[in-house]
Design a protein around this motif. Structure first.
Motif, mmCIF file in Angstrom:
data_model
loop_
_atom_site.group_PDB
_atom_site.id
_atom_site.type_symbol
_atom_site.label_atom_id
_atom_site.label_comp_id
_atom_site.label_asym_id
_atom_site.label_seq_id
_atom_site.Cartn_x
_atom_site.Cartn_y
_atom_site.Cartn_z
ATOM 1 N N SER A 138 0.860 -1.388 0.009
ATOM 2 C CA SER A 138 0.027 -0.168 0.004
ATOM 3 C C SER A 138 0.851 1.208 -0.103
ATOM 4 C CB SER A 138 -0.812 -0.092 1.242
ATOM 5 O OG SER A 138 -0.117 0.323 2.362
ATOM 6 N N SER A 139 2.182 1.271 0.205
ATOM 7 C CA SER A 139 3.065 2.335 0.090
ATOM 8 C C SER A 139 3.215 2.643 -1.277
ATOM 9 C CB SER A 139 4.311 2.124 1.121
ATOM 10 O OG SER A 139 4.915 1.165 0.492
ATOM 11 N N GLY A 140 2.913 1.741 -2.134
ATOM 12 C CA GLY A 140 2.984 2.378 -3.605
ATOM 13 C C GLY A 140 1.759 2.654 -4.026
ATOM 14 N N LEU A 141 1.624 3.542 -4.931
ATOM 15 C CA LEU A 141 0.523 3.960 -5.474
ATOM 16 C C LEU A 141 0.509 3.728 -7.038
ATOM 17 C CD1 LEU A 141 -0.089 7.738 -4.152
ATOM 18 C CD2 LEU A 141 -0.952 5.219 -3.326
ATOM 19 N N CYS A 142 -0.579 2.900 -7.536
ATOM 20 C CA CYS A 142 -0.881 2.593 -9.176
ATOM 21 C C CYS A 142 -2.076 3.565 -9.594
ATOM 22 C CB CYS A 142 -1.143 0.945 -9.130
ATOM 23 S SG CYS A 142 -1.473 0.829 -10.791
ATOM 24 N N ARG A 143 -1.474 4.457 -10.243
ATOM 25 C CA ARG A 143 -2.640 5.483 -10.700
ATOM 26 C C ARG A 143 -3.621 4.683 -11.845
ATOM 27 N NH1 ARG A 143 0.912 9.571 -14.556
ATOM 28 N NH2 ARG A 143 1.754 8.094 -15.856
ATOM 29 N N CYS A 144 -3.304 3.491 -12.388
ATOM 30 C CA CYS A 144 -4.124 2.620 -13.113
ATOM 31 C C CYS A 144 -4.963 2.035 -12.302
ATOM 32 C CB CYS A 144 -3.382 2.006 -14.039
ATOM 33 S SG CYS A 144 -2.057 2.826 -15.135
ATOM 34 N N THR A 145 -4.939 1.807 -10.873
ATOM 35 C CA THR A 145 -5.536 0.968 -10.135
ATOM 36 C C THR A 145 -5.599 -0.371 -10.479
ATOM 37 O OG1 THR A 145 -7.931 1.309 -11.240
ATOM 38 C CG2 THR A 145 -7.074 2.845 -9.782
ATOM 39 N N GLY A 146 -4.363 -0.961 -10.823
ATOM 40 C CA GLY A 146 -4.158 -2.385 -11.110
ATOM 41 C C GLY A 146 -3.705 -3.150 -9.894
ATOM 42 N N TYR A 147 -4.230 -2.867 -8.782
ATOM 43 C CA TYR A 147 -3.653 -3.630 -7.458
ATOM 44 C C TYR A 147 -3.988 -4.772 -7.440
ATOM 45 C CZ TYR A 147 -3.351 1.251 -5.779
ATOM 46 O OH TYR A 147 -2.960 2.595 -5.819
ATOM 47 N N GLN A 148 -5.340 -5.372 -7.991
ATOM 48 C CA GLN A 148 -5.487 -6.879 -7.971
ATOM 49 C C GLN A 148 -4.435 -7.677 -8.411
ATOM 50 O OE1 GLN A 148 -8.281 -7.914 -6.212
ATOM 51 N NE2 GLN A 148 -8.143 -9.966 -6.792
ATOM 52 N N MET A 149 -4.137 -7.320 -9.739
ATOM 53 C CA MET A 149 -3.034 -8.182 -10.239
ATOM 54 C C MET A 149 -1.508 -7.930 -9.642
ATOM 55 S SD MET A 149 -4.107 -8.685 -14.225
ATOM 56 C CE MET A 149 -4.799 -6.573 -14.491
ATOM 57 N N ILE A 150 -1.423 -6.879 -9.022
ATOM 58 C CA ILE A 150 -0.019 -6.622 -8.435
ATOM 59 C C ILE A 150 -0.118 -7.465 -7.249
ATOM 60 C CG2 ILE A 150 1.104 -4.727 -7.143
ATOM 61 C CD1 ILE A 150 0.254 -2.779 -9.070
ATOM 62 N N LEU A 151 -1.078 -7.560 -6.317
ATOM 63 C CA LEU A 151 -1.082 -8.564 -5.380
ATOM 64 C C LEU A 151 -0.961 -9.903 -5.636
ATOM 65 C CD1 LEU A 151 -3.957 -6.894 -3.361
ATOM 66 C CD2 LEU A 151 -1.404 -6.341 -2.995
ATOM 67 N N GLU A 152 -1.581 -10.234 -6.871
ATOM 68 C CA GLU A 152 -1.460 -11.528 -7.296
ATOM 69 C C GLU A 152 -0.044 -12.010 -7.816
ATOM 70 O OE1 GLU A 152 -6.218 -11.931 -8.505
ATOM 71 O OE2 GLU A 152 -4.610 -11.861 -9.843
ATOM 72 N N ALA A 153 0.561 -11.095 -8.304
ATOM 73 C CA ALA A 153 1.752 -11.242 -8.841
ATOM 74 C C ALA A 153 2.809 -11.373 -7.578
ATOM 75 C CB ALA A 153 2.220 -10.003 -9.705
ATOM 76 N N VAL A 154 2.439 -10.556 -6.461
ATOM 77 C CA VAL A 154 3.344 -10.722 -5.395
ATOM 78 C C VAL A 154 3.230 -12.339 -4.776
ATOM 79 C CG1 VAL A 154 4.259 -10.239 -2.936
ATOM 80 C CG2 VAL A 154 3.585 -8.593 -4.942
ATOM 81 N N GLU A 155 1.978 -12.753 -4.690
ATOM 82 C CA GLU A 155 1.466 -13.996 -4.214
ATOM 83 C C GLU A 155 2.343 -15.021 -5.120
ATOM 84 O OE1 GLU A 155 -2.409 -13.759 -2.135
ATOM 85 O OE2 GLU A 155 -2.742 -13.531 -4.276
ATOM 86 N N ILE A 156 2.411 -14.820 -6.206
ATOM 87 C CA ILE A 156 2.978 -16.022 -7.441
ATOM 88 C C ILE A 156 4.437 -15.850 -7.090
ATOM 89 C CG2 ILE A 156 3.567 -16.327 -9.693
ATOM 90 C CD1 ILE A 156 0.475 -15.229 -10.398
ATOM 91 N N ALA A 157 5.029 -14.528 -6.876
ATOM 92 C CA ALA A 157 6.639 -14.596 -6.933
ATOM 93 C C ALA A 157 6.715 -15.156 -5.751
ATOM 94 C CB ALA A 157 6.938 -13.198 -6.786
ATOM 95 N N ALA A 158 6.024 -15.218 -4.496
ATOM 96 C CA ALA A 158 6.414 -15.747 -3.080
ATOM 97 C C ALA A 158 6.405 -17.342 -3.457
ATOM 98 C CB ALA A 158 5.321 -15.371 -2.219
ATOM 99 N N ARG A 159 5.357 -17.788 -4.212
ATOM 100 C CA ARG A 159 5.198 -19.323 -4.202
ATOM 101 C C ARG A 159 6.640 -19.851 -5.210
ATOM 102 N NH1 ARG A 159 -0.291 -18.147 -4.485
ATOM 103 N NH2 ARG A 159 -0.386 -18.256 -6.890
ATOM 104 N N ALA A 160 6.920 -18.704 -6.106
ATOM 105 C CA ALA A 160 8.213 -19.225 -6.910
ATOM 106 C C ALA A 160 9.323 -19.150 -6.232
ATOM 107 C CB ALA A 160 8.175 -18.499 -8.099
ATOM 108 N N GLY A 161 9.137 -18.794 -4.736
ATOM 109 C CA GLY A 161 10.555 -18.771 -4.178
ATOM 110 C C GLY A 161 11.332 -17.465 -4.331
ATOM 111 N N ALA A 162 10.762 -16.421 -4.424
ATOM 112 C CA ALA A 162 11.577 -15.241 -4.856
ATOM 113 C C ALA A 162 12.238 -14.641 -3.810
ATOM 114 C CB ALA A 162 10.340 -13.989 -5.076
ATOM 115 N N SER A 163 12.284 -15.004 -2.460
ATOM 116 C CA SER A 163 13.116 -14.743 -1.309
ATOM 117 C C SER A 163 14.417 -15.027 -1.563
ATOM 118 C CB SER A 163 12.508 -14.867 0.090
ATOM 119 O OG SER A 163 12.731 -16.348 0.087
ATOM 120 N N ALA A 164 14.693 -16.193 -2.413
ATOM 121 C CA ALA A 164 15.788 -16.812 -2.429
ATOM 122 C C ALA A 164 16.919 -15.968 -3.207
ATOM 123 C CB ALA A 164 15.808 -18.103 -3.111
#
Lengths: 275, 155
Positions: free
Chosen positions: B129-155
């Motif tokens: 929420s500290s990043g603003l998307c002026r196109c309001t594409g938040y839904q897919m942004i949140l989903e992309a972070v979930e996908i990245a987490a599942r893909a092991g993005a922290s490694a």
């Protein structure tokens, strides 16, 4: 840079005027620079914005290398919070979470991920911006601010300009084990409310609420003595908000709305704190 | 001093520049090093388009003095490889519309996943929420972070 209505400023991308940079390593050295007119730079998350909004500075004292400004400790029945403690450090601090969990919880909800790891509570207080929540939290708690020159000031009386040439070193909270604290910010930026109750030896509860908005510095409202906060919540909230000044309002939040919303929020907070 | 010599690591490479004390990190990165993925918008640390990582911590480069980067590792979107799980998740899940916020969002997400490899949806939303998307594409942004987490993005 162009000033526009309501105190807002059209953002400028232009370069900022150079200033003299001091990089002190001790509190004493930093205090000397600040007393001589340098602006203290703590976490560094706010000063650029303040300059873009019109703050003129000639000297900056960068506090990032000053030792001893950060950390939380409990000694002699007083909680000490170093002014250089970041929001992330403070919210996660084991001593604070044990001594005053309501404050740790509230602290963990202020600021954003881009501010939380570098922004400090000292910078939050000394920036002098009403919308920064430190003054509401610590003012409601009855905290004392201690400066490098040995002076102290109740947090509720902090005014940005008057304290600008003093270096804040600590925030002191006496008897944290007797305090119950709760912070409500669901209506931010229109209204935020903090509640602090002190348990007296005979079981009575005394305390106060603090209310603020995006543009208004907090007002602090005494509560009547309580025995059973849940049962007395509505009457106590009504008594507290009877003392809210009639001119406490801003363009977004009128006085009547603040009274109604504040009353409801305070009553809910009293019931929750009792539970 | 009103000028200084600034040394730091930018996307893995040692760099040095003479700068005025008042130089702002975003302008330095864009104008001296060509890192135009550091987007300027609000200039007041509000929108997050300029987010970079300073020793892994997300900061608003538009409101950070450049001298605060002394000795630090600065990561901009130019330093995030194409095959990075977060970057790939944003691209493959179309987690952008105009794209202006995307570099900052990706770096914010990387900072989150480095601290919390398996965040809940609520934790992702609170952090992003500290990043603003002026196109309001938040839904897919949140989903992309979930996908990245599942893909092991922290490694």
């Amino acid at each position: 840079m162009m000033r526009v209505a309501g105190g807002l400023v059209a953002a400028s991308q232009y370069a900022l005027p150079p200033f003299v940079l001091h990089r002190p390593t001790t509190v004493e050295e930093a205090s000397r620079h600040v007393a001589a007119g340098a602006v203290a730079l703590a976490g560094g998350t706010d000063l650029v914005a303040q300059i873009r909004e019109g703050l003129a500075i000639r000297e900056v004292a960068d506090l990032s290398q000053v030792r001893g400004l950060a950390g939380v400790s409990l000694a002699g029945g007083t909680l000490r919070i170093g002014a250089g403690t970041t929001h992330a450090e403070g919210a996660a601090d084991p001593a604070l979470r044990a001594a005053l969990p309501g404050l740790a919880e509230a602290w963990g909800r202020i600021a954003t991920a881009r501010v939380r790891f570098t922004g400090t509570i000292g910078g939050n207080l000394m920036a002098g911006r009403p919308r920064y929540e430190g003054r509401l939290l610590f003012g409601t708690l009855g905290a004392l601010l201690r400066f490098a020159d040995g002076t102290t000031l109740p947090a509720e009386r902090l005014a940005g300009e008057a304290s600008r040439h003093r270096l804040l070193t600590d925030i002191l909270i006496a008897g944290p084990e007797r305090l119950l604290f709760r912070y409500e910010r669901a209506l931010r930026p229109m209204m935020t409310l903090a509640l602090c109750l002190r348990r007296e030896a005979d079981g009575r509860l005394s305390g106060r609420a603090g209310i603020a908005t995006e543009r208004l510095a907090p007002a602090f409202l005494p509560l009547p003595e309580l025995r059973a906060p849940a049962a007395e919540a509505e009457a106590a909230a009504a008594a507290a908000f009877a003392a809210l000044p009639r001119d406490f309002a801003d363009p977004m939040s009128g006085n009547a709305w603040l009274r109604a919303a504040g009353h409801a929020t305070l009553a809910r907070a009293l019931k929750a704190i009792a539970a | 001093m009103s000028t200084l010599t600034l040394c730091f690591r930018l996307n893995g490479a040692e760099v040095t520049r003479e700068i005025p004390t008042s130089a702002v990190l975003a302008e330095l990165l864009r104008e001296e090093f060509g890192c135009t993925g550091v987007k300027l918008a609000c200039s007041r640390a509000v929108c997050g388009a300029c987010t970079v990582l300073l020793d892994g911590v997300p900061v608003a480069a538009c409101a950070t003095f450049a001298f605060r980067a002394e000795g630090a590792e600065v990561t901009t979107i130019e330093g995030v490889a194409e095959e990075d799980p977060v970057r790939r998740a944003f691209a493959e899940h179309s987690a952008f519309q105009c794209g202006y916020c995307t570099p900052g969002m990706i770096l914010l997400a990387k900072a989150l996943l480095a601290r919390n490899p398996a965040p809940t949806r609520e934790e992702i939303a609170a952090w992003m929420s500290s990043g603003l998307c002026r196109c309001t594409g938040y839904q897919m942004i949140l989903e992309a972070v979930e996908i990245a987490a599942r893909a092991g993005a922290s490694a």
